[in-house]
Structures are given as structure tokens and as C-alpha cells.
Design a protein around this motif. Sequence first.
Motif, PDB file in Angstrom:
ATOM      1  N   THR A 183       0.842  -1.199   0.000  1.00  0.00           N
ATOM      2  CA  THR A 183       0.000   0.000   0.000  1.00  0.00           C
ATOM      3  C   THR A 183       0.874   1.246   0.000  1.00  0.00           C
ATOM      4  O   THR A 183       1.797   1.370   0.809  1.00  0.00           O
ATOM      5  CB  THR A 183      -0.917   0.023   1.237  1.00  0.00           C
ATOM      6  N   SER A 184       0.595   2.161  -0.906  1.00  0.00           N
ATOM      7  CA  SER A 184       1.349   3.415  -0.978  1.00  0.00           C
ATOM      8  C   SER A 184       0.743   4.429  -0.016  1.00  0.00           C
ATOM      9  O   SER A 184      -0.449   4.734  -0.097  1.00  0.00           O
ATOM     10  CB  SER A 184       1.323   3.965  -2.404  1.00  0.00           C
ATOM     11  N   ILE A 185       1.580   4.929   0.891  1.00  0.00           N
ATOM     12  CA  ILE A 185       1.102   5.843   1.931  1.00  0.00           C
ATOM     13  C   ILE A 185       1.919   7.132   1.865  1.00  0.00           C
ATOM     14  O   ILE A 185       3.149   7.089   1.980  1.00  0.00           O
ATOM     15  CB  ILE A 185       1.239   5.199   3.322  1.00  0.00           C
ATOM     16  N   PRO A 186       1.250   8.291   1.689  1.00  0.00           N
ATOM     17  CA  PRO A 186       1.991   9.552   1.702  1.00  0.00           C
ATOM     18  C   PRO A 186       2.561   9.826   3.088  1.00  0.00           C
ATOM     19  O   PRO A 186       1.904   9.571   4.103  1.00  0.00           O
ATOM     20  CB  PRO A 186       0.935  10.589   1.320  1.00  0.00           C
ATOM     21  N   VAL A 187       3.783  10.325   3.128  1.00  0.00           N
ATOM     22  CA  VAL A 187       4.475  10.570   4.398  1.00  0.00           C
ATOM     23  C   VAL A 187       4.662  12.069   4.588  1.00  0.00           C
ATOM     24  O   VAL A 187       5.262  12.746   3.758  1.00  0.00           O
ATOM     25  CB  VAL A 187       5.834   9.847   4.430  1.00  0.00           C
ATOM     26  N   ILE A 188       4.133  12.577   5.697  1.00  0.00           N
ATOM     27  CA  ILE A 188       4.212  13.998   6.028  1.00  0.00           C
ATOM     28  C   ILE A 188       5.298  14.199   7.077  1.00  0.00           C
ATOM     29  O   ILE A 188       5.325  13.493   8.096  1.00  0.00           O
ATOM     30  CB  ILE A 188       2.855  14.493   6.569  1.00  0.00           C
ATOM     31  N   ASP A 189       6.188  15.117   6.824  1.00  0.00           N
ATOM     32  CA  ASP A 189       7.209  15.485   7.804  1.00  0.00           C
ATOM     33  C   ASP A 189       6.522  16.351   8.852  1.00  0.00           C
ATOM     34  O   ASP A 189       6.293  17.545   8.653  1.00  0.00           O
ATOM     35  CB  ASP A 189       8.340  16.262   7.122  1.00  0.00           C
ATOM     36  N   LEU A 190       6.144  15.751   9.980  1.00  0.00           N
ATOM     37  CA  LEU A 190       5.357  16.462  10.979  1.00  0.00           C
ATOM     38  C   LEU A 190       6.126  17.635  11.574  1.00  0.00           C
ATOM     39  O   LEU A 190       5.558  18.683  11.890  1.00  0.00           O
ATOM     40  CB  LEU A 190       4.907  15.509  12.078  1.00  0.00           C
ATOM     41  N   ARG A 191       7.415  17.462  11.710  1.00  0.00           N
ATOM     42  CA  ARG A 191       8.256  18.542  12.243  1.00  0.00           C
ATOM     43  C   ARG A 191       8.150  19.790  11.369  1.00  0.00           C
ATOM     44  O   ARG A 191       7.954  20.906  11.866  1.00  0.00           O
ATOM     45  CB  ARG A 191       9.703  18.055  12.333  1.00  0.00           C
ATOM     46  N   ALA A 192       8.260  19.609  10.062  1.00  0.00           N
ATOM     47  CA  ALA A 192       8.153  20.741   9.148  1.00  0.00           C
ATOM     48  C   ALA A 192       6.729  21.289   9.108  1.00  0.00           C
ATOM     49  O   ALA A 192       6.519  22.501   9.023  1.00  0.00           O
ATOM     50  CB  ALA A 192       8.600  20.324   7.747  1.00  0.00           C
ATOM     51  N   ALA A 193       5.741  20.389   9.179  1.00  0.00           N
ATOM     52  CA  ALA A 193       4.347  20.798   9.034  1.00  0.00           C
ATOM     53  C   ALA A 193       3.863  21.689  10.159  1.00  0.00           C
ATOM     54  O   ALA A 193       2.924  22.465   9.976  1.00  0.00           O
ATOM     55  CB  ALA A 193       3.451  19.559   8.927  1.00  0.00           C
ATOM     56  N   ILE A 194       4.496  21.595  11.343  1.00  0.00           N
ATOM     57  CA  ILE A 194       4.048  22.435  12.458  1.00  0.00           C
ATOM     58  C   ILE A 194       5.014  23.586  12.733  1.00  0.00           C
ATOM     59  O   ILE A 194       4.950  24.217  13.787  1.00  0.00           O
ATOM     60  CB  ILE A 194       3.808  21.609  13.737  1.00  0.00           C
ATOM     61  N   GLY A 195       5.885  23.866  11.767  1.00  0.00           N
ATOM     62  CA  GLY A 195       6.658  25.095  11.830  1.00  0.00           C
ATOM     63  C   GLY A 195       8.116  24.980  12.226  1.00  0.00           C
ATOM     64  O   GLY A 195       8.807  25.997  12.341  1.00  0.00           O
ATOM     65  N   PHE A 196       8.625  23.747  12.421  1.00  0.00           N
ATOM     66  CA  PHE A 196      10.039  23.569  12.729  1.00  0.00           C
ATOM     67  C   PHE A 196      10.815  23.284  11.447  1.00  0.00           C
ATOM     68  O   PHE A 196      10.238  23.103  10.371  1.00  0.00           O
ATOM     69  CB  PHE A 196      10.233  22.414  13.714  1.00  0.00           C
ATOM     70  N   GLN A 197      12.136  23.214  11.579  1.00  0.00           N
ATOM     71  CA  GLN A 197      12.959  22.810  10.441  1.00  0.00           C
ATOM     72  C   GLN A 197      12.648  21.355  10.078  1.00  0.00           C
ATOM     73  O   GLN A 197      12.380  20.533  10.958  1.00  0.00           O
ATOM     74  CB  GLN A 197      14.440  22.945  10.784  1.00  0.00           C
TER      75      GLN A 197
ATOM     76  N   GLN B 179      -2.543   8.153   6.080  1.00  0.00           N
ATOM     77  CA  GLN B 179      -1.299   8.887   5.846  1.00  0.00           C
ATOM     78  C   GLN B 179      -0.316   8.556   6.957  1.00  0.00           C
ATOM     79  O   GLN B 179      -0.696   8.099   8.028  1.00  0.00           O
ATOM     80  CB  GLN B 179      -1.519  10.400   5.783  1.00  0.00           C
ATOM     81  N   GLY B 180       0.960   8.796   6.682  1.00  0.00           N
ATOM     82  CA  GLY B 180       1.985   8.558   7.690  1.00  0.00           C
ATOM     83  C   GLY B 180       2.613   9.874   8.115  1.00  0.00           C
ATOM     84  O   GLY B 180       2.778  10.788   7.305  1.00  0.00           O
ATOM     85  N   PHE B 181       2.968   9.950   9.388  1.00  0.00           N
ATOM     86  CA  PHE B 181       3.665  11.124   9.907  1.00  0.00           C
ATOM     87  C   PHE B 181       5.075  10.724  10.307  1.00  0.00           C
ATOM     88  O   PHE B 181       5.262   9.828  11.140  1.00  0.00           O
ATOM     89  CB  PHE B 181       2.928  11.719  11.097  1.00  0.00           C
ATOM     90  N   ARG B 182       6.040  11.383   9.703  1.00  0.00           N
ATOM     91  CA  ARG B 182       7.441  11.144  10.043  1.00  0.00           C
ATOM     92  C   ARG B 182       7.757  11.898  11.332  1.00  0.00           C
ATOM     93  O   ARG B 182       7.582  13.108  11.426  1.00  0.00           O
ATOM     94  CB  ARG B 182       8.348  11.629   8.919  1.00  0.00           C
TER      95      ARG B 182
END
Length: 312
Positions: A68-82, A102-105
Motif C-alpha cells: 500500500t502506498s502511503i503519503p508521508v508527512i514530515d510532521l516537524r516541518a508541518a508544524i513550523g520547525f525545520q 497517511q503517515g507522519f514522520r
Amino acid sequence: MAKILDSVDQRTKLVGENRLELLLFRINATQLFAINVFKVKEVVKLPALSAVPGSHPHISGVANIRGTSIPVIDLRAAIGFQPMSDDQESNLIITEYNRSVQGFRVGKVEHIVNMTWGDILPPPKTAGSNNYLTAITRIETEGNTQLVSIIDVEKVLAEIIHYDIRLSEGVLDESLVSEMHGRRILIADDSSTARRQIKETLEPLGIEILETSDGLQALNVLKKWCDEGKSVQDEILMLITDAEMPEMDGYKLTHEIRSDKRMSDLFITLNTSLSGSFNKAMVEKVGCDRFISKFQPDLLVDVVQQKLREIV
């Protein structure tokens, strides 16, 4: 790692008792973050990712998890960090929100804690309206008290995935449009993103939205009307409530309403991003009138029209 979620299916008994379990994790060295276990399907080490040209900048790529292909979100970047660097410890929290996976890194995944919603507090007002927290809590670890920030995942996703608030053709019953004008609906949801979506869908139809950010606030509004001798059904058409909220969750709120003869007949809709099959069972248990998944404007209008047809 897999054992951390082995007993998720047995945890459903906590819901309806104003309790929850949080999965704790880190995205940097100092802060603890959390999301509700019920939205987590699996936790794995971050696998190799395939790039997706043209995707949102917070999408790190796509992971292949058992075909299964799951999109991966960089949670650190998504909430305003580097953004997270490749040399950092990275794990993947696979979640299901609003019928999508979805996946959260994230960094290190810690453990699960059992909490009561009474221990979960709104973020401080000094945090501003643009923060990515839906709530905060404190836990004891090795004799020290640590602050835990609970991520507003719905806000994160709304900034990455466009939610269309336009109604599908044929959904709006033109014979009921005039009946919508002047009606009021009380909503209880700790996510400002979810509250805004409801308002943007229903206010253009002439419906006034009364907002509260948790179940206890909503219950206090209802009790105040009752104490003043007002009929709740005269004040509002219905209550639309989230399931997960600080102070008091939507299931406990529904139970409290049904237990008070002054407002027990109020029409209650559970509007949540939690899994459908689970919530349908909980709706029957606590006595909600309808269950709908979040970010579906057609369903919001449909439930309003259902109630109007009962009274006009």
C-alpha cells in the motif's frame, strides 16, 4: 515497535468513559508530542521513500507498506520547525483521519499513556490562533513533570490536503432553504479547522453557528438555557459534536444530555474523524441521532435537512 499498538482493539472500552490513550513521540530533543491512539493504525521504522514530484513541500515522499502506498508527512516541518534530517532517528506513525490513510514522520516514539479527558486542557490563549496544538497535558516521568503537546492533526492535514466545501449538485433541498434562515446550531469541537469548515458550509445557507471548543463548554451553554427556563429545542436546531475533546468528550457530553430530562430530546450529531464502524457502535451506545465523518459538506447539509424535515 509493533507491540506498542498490539492491544488497540481492546482499548475501545475507554471511549464513553471520558478516557483516552495518547501515543507519545518526539520531533526534537526537548519536547513531547502526542496523538490519540484511536487514530493510529501502526508504528514502524521509516522505510525508504519514493519521491513525489510536485507534491506539497511537507510531503517527504511515499512509503510502500505491505503493497500500500502511503503519503508521508514530515510532521516537524508541518508544524513550523525545520524539516527532519536524514541522520535523525525517524519513525513512521501511520494514521487514519477522515477516511484517508497517511503517515507522519517523527523522531523517537516513546510509549502510550492512559489519561482522562479531564486531564486534557486547551492550549494557552497566549499561544495564539495559528498554533498547531489542539490541547496540552502533563505526565509524570521518572519523578519529573513533563508538558505534552497534542497535535491538531486536522489543521495539519487541512493545510496540505484541500477540503472542498462546495456542495454536490442535488444535495440542497430547495424546498427547505427558507427554513434554514435564522436557525441556530451549537457545535462542540476543539479543532478550529473543523469548526471553520462547519461554519463555511452552513452559514451561507442562513444558519447561525454557536461555537464551543469542548464538551463541557457546550454542556454549560445548554444547562444555562435550561436554568433560565428556556427550551433547548427552541434555542437550537441541533448539536454537532466532535468525539475527542479536552475536559469532556462527545460521548460523555451526549450521555449527560440524554440524562437530563430538560434537554434529553435534543438532536445530536457526532461529527468525527475517527473510524466509521467504531463510531457507529458508539453512537448506538450513547444515544446520538447521527454519525457523520468530518470534512464532508454534503453530509453536514444532509443532517440539517433530515432534522428540518422532522419539524416542518
